[in-house]
Design a protein around this motif. Structure first.
Motif, PDB file in Angstrom:
ATOM      1  N   ARG A   1       1.020   9.967   4.160  1.00 17.90           N
ATOM      2  CA  ARG A   1       2.387   9.614   3.777  1.00 17.90           C
ATOM      3  C   ARG A   1       2.927   8.477   4.642  1.00 17.90           C
ATOM      4  O   ARG A   1       3.565   7.553   4.147  1.00 17.90           O
ATOM      5  CB  ARG A   1       3.309  10.831   3.881  1.00 17.90           C
ATOM      6  N   VAL A   2       2.661   8.538   5.934  1.00 13.84           N
ATOM      7  CA  VAL A   2       3.114   7.486   6.839  1.00 13.84           C
ATOM      8  C   VAL A   2       2.547   6.133   6.418  1.00 13.84           C
ATOM      9  O   VAL A   2       3.270   5.122   6.369  1.00 13.84           O
ATOM     10  CB  VAL A   2       2.712   7.819   8.290  1.00 13.84           C
ATOM     11  N   ILE A   3       1.260   6.103   6.108  1.00 17.29           N
ATOM     12  CA  ILE A   3       0.637   4.838   5.687  1.00 17.29           C
ATOM     13  C   ILE A   3       1.264   4.353   4.386  1.00 17.29           C
ATOM     14  O   ILE A   3       1.568   3.164   4.236  1.00 17.29           O
ATOM     15  CB  ILE A   3      -0.882   5.022   5.525  1.00 17.29           C
ATOM     16  N   ALA A   4       1.472   5.255   3.439  1.00 17.57           N
ATOM     17  CA  ALA A   4       2.081   4.876   2.164  1.00 17.57           C
ATOM     18  C   ALA A   4       3.488   4.330   2.361  1.00 17.57           C
ATOM     19  O   ALA A   4       3.891   3.355   1.706  1.00 17.57           O
ATOM     20  CB  ALA A   4       2.108   6.075   1.220  1.00 17.57           C
ATOM     21  N   GLU A   5       4.248   4.928   3.252  1.00 11.62           N
ATOM     22  CA  GLU A   5       5.587   4.419   3.545  1.00 11.62           C
ATOM     23  C   GLU A   5       5.525   3.001   4.101  1.00 11.62           C
ATOM     24  O   GLU A   5       6.304   2.120   3.706  1.00 11.62           O
ATOM     25  CB  GLU A   5       6.292   5.337   4.541  1.00 11.62           C
ATOM     26  N   LEU A   6       4.589   2.759   5.006  1.00  7.91           N
ATOM     27  CA  LEU A   6       4.466   1.429   5.607  1.00  7.91           C
ATOM     28  C   LEU A   6       4.002   0.386   4.595  1.00  7.91           C
ATOM     29  O   LEU A   6       4.385  -0.788   4.686  1.00  7.91           O
ATOM     30  CB  LEU A   6       3.515   1.479   6.799  1.00  7.91           C
ATOM     31  N   MET A   7       3.166   0.793   3.649  1.00  9.54           N
ATOM     32  CA  MET A   7       2.734  -0.144   2.617  1.00  9.54           C
ATOM     33  C   MET A   7       3.939  -0.750   1.899  1.00  9.54           C
ATOM     34  O   MET A   7       3.977  -1.954   1.616  1.00  9.54           O
ATOM     35  CB  MET A   7       1.834   0.566   1.607  1.00  9.54           C
ATOM     36  N   LYS A   8       4.942   0.084   1.624  1.00 11.76           N
ATOM     37  CA  LYS A   8       6.150  -0.379   0.945  1.00 11.76           C
ATOM     38  C   LYS A   8       7.076  -1.130   1.900  1.00 11.76           C
ATOM     39  O   LYS A   8       7.540  -2.234   1.602  1.00 11.76           O
ATOM     40  CB  LYS A   8       6.880   0.814   0.324  1.00 11.76           C
ATOM     41  N   GLU A   9       7.336  -0.529   3.049  1.00 14.99           N
ATOM     42  CA  GLU A   9       8.311  -1.098   3.980  1.00 14.99           C
ATOM     43  C   GLU A   9       7.867  -2.446   4.527  1.00 14.99           C
ATOM     44  O   GLU A   9       8.701  -3.325   4.779  1.00 14.99           O
ATOM     45  CB  GLU A   9       8.554  -0.121   5.131  1.00 14.99           C
ATOM     46  N   MET A  10       6.564  -2.640   4.710  1.00 18.06           N
ATOM     47  CA  MET A  10       6.039  -3.886   5.249  1.00 18.06           C
ATOM     48  C   MET A  10       5.550  -4.832   4.154  1.00 18.06           C
ATOM     49  O   MET A  10       5.011  -5.898   4.453  1.00 18.06           O
ATOM     50  CB  MET A  10       4.899  -3.594   6.229  1.00 18.06           C
ATOM     51  N   ASP A  11       5.719  -4.428   2.909  1.00 19.44           N
ATOM     52  CA  ASP A  11       5.293  -5.233   1.763  1.00 19.44           C
ATOM     53  C   ASP A  11       3.803  -5.556   1.841  1.00 19.44           C
ATOM     54  O   ASP A  11       3.378  -6.695   1.639  1.00 19.44           O
ATOM     55  CB  ASP A  11       6.121  -6.528   1.688  1.00 19.44           C
ATOM     56  N   LEU A  12       3.003  -4.530   2.113  1.00 21.23           N
ATOM     57  CA  LEU A  12       1.566  -4.704   2.308  1.00 21.23           C
ATOM     58  C   LEU A  12       0.726  -4.115   1.180  1.00 21.23           C
ATOM     59  O   LEU A  12      -0.491  -4.322   1.136  1.00 21.23           O
ATOM     60  CB  LEU A  12       1.128  -4.039   3.625  1.00 21.23           C
ATOM     61  N   GLY A  13       1.354  -3.377   0.274  1.00 21.44           N
ATOM     62  CA  GLY A  13       0.597  -2.640  -0.715  1.00 21.44           C
ATOM     63  C   GLY A  13      -0.335  -3.476  -1.568  1.00 21.44           C
ATOM     64  O   GLY A  13      -1.439  -3.039  -1.922  1.00 21.44           O
ATOM     65  N   GLU A  14       0.072  -4.686  -1.894  1.00 19.29           N
ATOM     66  CA  GLU A  14      -0.733  -5.537  -2.782  1.00 19.29           C
ATOM     67  C   GLU A  14      -1.751  -6.384  -2.038  1.00 19.29           C
ATOM     68  O   GLU A  14      -2.576  -7.060  -2.665  1.00 19.29           O
ATOM     69  CB  GLU A  14       0.197  -6.439  -3.595  1.00 19.29           C
ATOM     70  N   ILE A  15      -1.715  -6.371  -0.702  1.00 22.12           N
ATOM     71  CA  ILE A  15      -2.642  -7.212   0.064  1.00 22.12           C
ATOM     72  C   ILE A  15      -3.499  -6.408   1.033  1.00 22.12           C
ATOM     73  O   ILE A  15      -4.164  -6.974   1.898  1.00 22.12           O
ATOM     74  CB  ILE A  15      -1.884  -8.311   0.849  1.00 22.12           C
ATOM     75  N   SER A  16      -3.500  -5.085   0.904  1.00 21.61           N
ATOM     76  CA  SER A  16      -4.223  -4.235   1.846  1.00 21.61           C
ATOM     77  C   SER A  16      -5.560  -3.775   1.279  1.00 21.61           C
ATOM     78  O   SER A  16      -5.701  -3.540   0.077  1.00 21.61           O
ATOM     79  CB  SER A  16      -3.380  -3.013   2.219  1.00 21.61           C
ATOM     80  N   ILE A  17      -6.524  -3.616   2.179  1.00 24.88           N
ATOM     81  CA  ILE A  17      -7.824  -3.033   1.852  1.00 24.88           C
ATOM     82  C   ILE A  17      -8.081  -1.919   2.849  1.00 24.88           C
ATOM     83  O   ILE A  17      -8.195  -2.163   4.051  1.00 24.88           O
ATOM     84  CB  ILE A  17      -8.960  -4.064   1.922  1.00 24.88           C
ATOM     85  N   GLY A  18      -8.157  -0.693   2.361  1.00 25.53           N
ATOM     86  CA  GLY A  18      -8.503   0.431   3.213  1.00 25.53           C
ATOM     87  C   GLY A  18      -9.983   0.732   3.097  1.00 25.53           C
ATOM     88  O   GLY A  18     -10.582   0.578   2.033  1.00 25.53           O
ATOM     89  N   VAL A  19     -10.584   1.145   4.206  1.00 21.60           N
ATOM     90  CA  VAL A  19     -12.004   1.494   4.216  1.00 21.60           C
ATOM     91  C   VAL A  19     -12.120   2.930   4.715  1.00 21.60           C
ATOM     92  O   VAL A  19     -11.730   3.238   5.840  1.00 21.60           O
ATOM     93  CB  VAL A  19     -12.825   0.561   5.116  1.00 21.60           C
ATOM     94  N   ALA A  20     -12.637   3.807   3.865  1.00 23.39           N
ATOM     95  CA  ALA A  20     -12.797   5.220   4.224  1.00 23.39           C
ATOM     96  C   ALA A  20     -14.262   5.610   4.080  1.00 23.39           C
ATOM     97  O   ALA A  20     -14.882   5.331   3.064  1.00 23.39           O
ATOM     98  CB  ALA A  20     -11.920   6.099   3.344  1.00 23.39           C
ATOM     99  N   PRO A  21     -14.827   6.263   5.071  1.00 20.81           N
ATOM    100  CA  PRO A  21     -16.225   6.701   5.003  1.00 20.81           C
ATOM    101  C   PRO A  21     -16.318   8.176   4.649  1.00 20.81           C
ATOM    102  O   PRO A  21     -15.398   8.742   4.074  1.00 20.81           O
ATOM    103  CB  PRO A  21     -16.705   6.440   6.432  1.00 20.81           C
ATOM    104  N   VAL A  22     -17.428   8.798   4.999  1.00 23.24           N
ATOM    105  CA  VAL A  22     -17.656  10.208   4.703  1.00 23.24           C
ATOM    106  C   VAL A  22     -16.867  11.078   5.679  1.00 23.24           C
ATOM    107  O   VAL A  22     -16.674  10.725   6.836  1.00 23.24           O
ATOM    108  CB  VAL A  22     -19.159  10.528   4.782  1.00 23.24           C
ATOM    109  N   GLY A  23     -16.418  12.226   5.207  1.00 20.70           N
ATOM    110  CA  GLY A  23     -15.636  13.147   6.019  1.00 20.70           C
ATOM    111  C   GLY A  23     -14.448  13.632   5.217  1.00 20.70           C
ATOM    112  O   GLY A  23     -14.352  13.406   4.003  1.00 20.70           O
ATOM    113  N   CYS A  24     -13.506  14.283   5.873  1.00 18.32           N
ATOM    114  CA  CYS A  24     -12.336  14.790   5.152  1.00 18.32           C
ATOM    115  C   CYS A  24     -11.548  13.665   4.485  1.00 18.32           C
ATOM    116  O   CYS A  24     -10.854  13.888   3.500  1.00 18.32           O
ATOM    117  CB  CYS A  24     -11.433  15.572   6.103  1.00 18.32           C
TER     118      CYS A  24
END
Length: 253
Positions: free
Chosen positions: A38-61
């Motif tokens: 939720r914190v990351i999602a909030e920052l995506m909006k507040e910092m206007d980063l949602g359309e220019i961000s790339i997240g990288v998630a590997p194996v795990g939870c």
């Protein structure tokens, strides 16, 4: 106050962030992952980063992070998120690139990728969830498991002579020349969540400004793996985890 008054739009003070999906969570009740999402999602909006961000998630939870935060994601092999993020950042220098990793991924199979990406000073942010156990695969000992802590593979508690010392990898990363910001936070209280949000925001700002690698460790709970209720897990974390992994900035240049 009538029910109609309670649900009037002008009375709403909290709602789901734009970039947080309404997917049904696979995380256990009380898991820290959902708060950090939720914190990351909030920052995506507040910092206007949602359309220019790339997240990288590997194996795990965190393997299904793309289900919950509606941005571009790359799925990496186990432990290889910093290597994949390096490529994504270098090929797309105008994008914000960050990894989202657990302790088994970052501090075990991915130790080499983590250390070398940080040592090179790649312009990425690393978000590191440390719950001191392998939460997804059955509750085995992790590199960060505390001494005396019982897990599926240390049923009588972790021992130095048999299992070695817990790995405070964030302290190690703070010593590398390529890191510009290394911090350790938590999300067990509202005040802690606010500090974590500020830390992740700073890490994102550093990546955008090409200052080098930022690492935000979030000391977390795994009430399923720890065999505790969510409330008990928070109390146990504060009493035991913070002694080995004290909260606060380790490096800020």
């Amino acid at each position: 106050m009538s029910p109609e008054d309670i649900i009037r739009p002008e009375n709403k003070v909290y709602s789901r962030p734009e970039y947080l999906t309404d997917a049904i969570t696979h995380y256990c009740p009380g898991c820290s992952h959902g708060v950090v999402h939720r914190v990351i999602a909030e920052l995506m909006k507040e910092m206007d980063l949602g359309e220019i961000s790339i997240g990288v998630a590997p194996v795990g939870c965190a393997v299904f992070a793309y289900n919950y935060i509606d941005i571009d994601w790359i799925e990496a092999a186990h432990g290889r998120a910093p290597a994949v993020a390096t490529a994504a950042s270098r090929l797309n220098p105008d994008r914000l690139v960050f990894t989202y990793q657990g302790d088994g991924d970052l501090a075990a199979i991915g130790t080499a990728e983590t250390i070398h990406a940080c040592n090179r000073g790649e312009n990425i942010a690393i978000i590191f969830i440390n719950n001191a156990i392998y939460g997804m695969t059955g509750g085995q000992m992790a590199p960060t498991t505390l001494l005396g802590m019982k897990t599926a593979t240390t049923p009588y508690g972790r021992r130095v002579d048999l299992n070695g010392h817990p790995l405070a990898i964030t302290n190690l990363l703070a010593q590398l020349d390529g890191t510009c910001y290394v911090t350790r936070q938590a999300v067990h209280t509202p005040a802690a969540v606010r500090k974590t949000k500020a830390a992740i925001k700073k890490a994102f700002e550093n990546a955008r400004a090409k200052r080098g690698t930022s690492v935000v460790e979030i000391v977390s709970t795994c009430n399923s793996g720890w065999k505790m209720t969510p409330a008990q897990s928070n109390d146990w974390m504060a009493e035991h985890m913070f002694e080995k992994y004290p909260l606060g900035d380790l490096k800020n240049v």
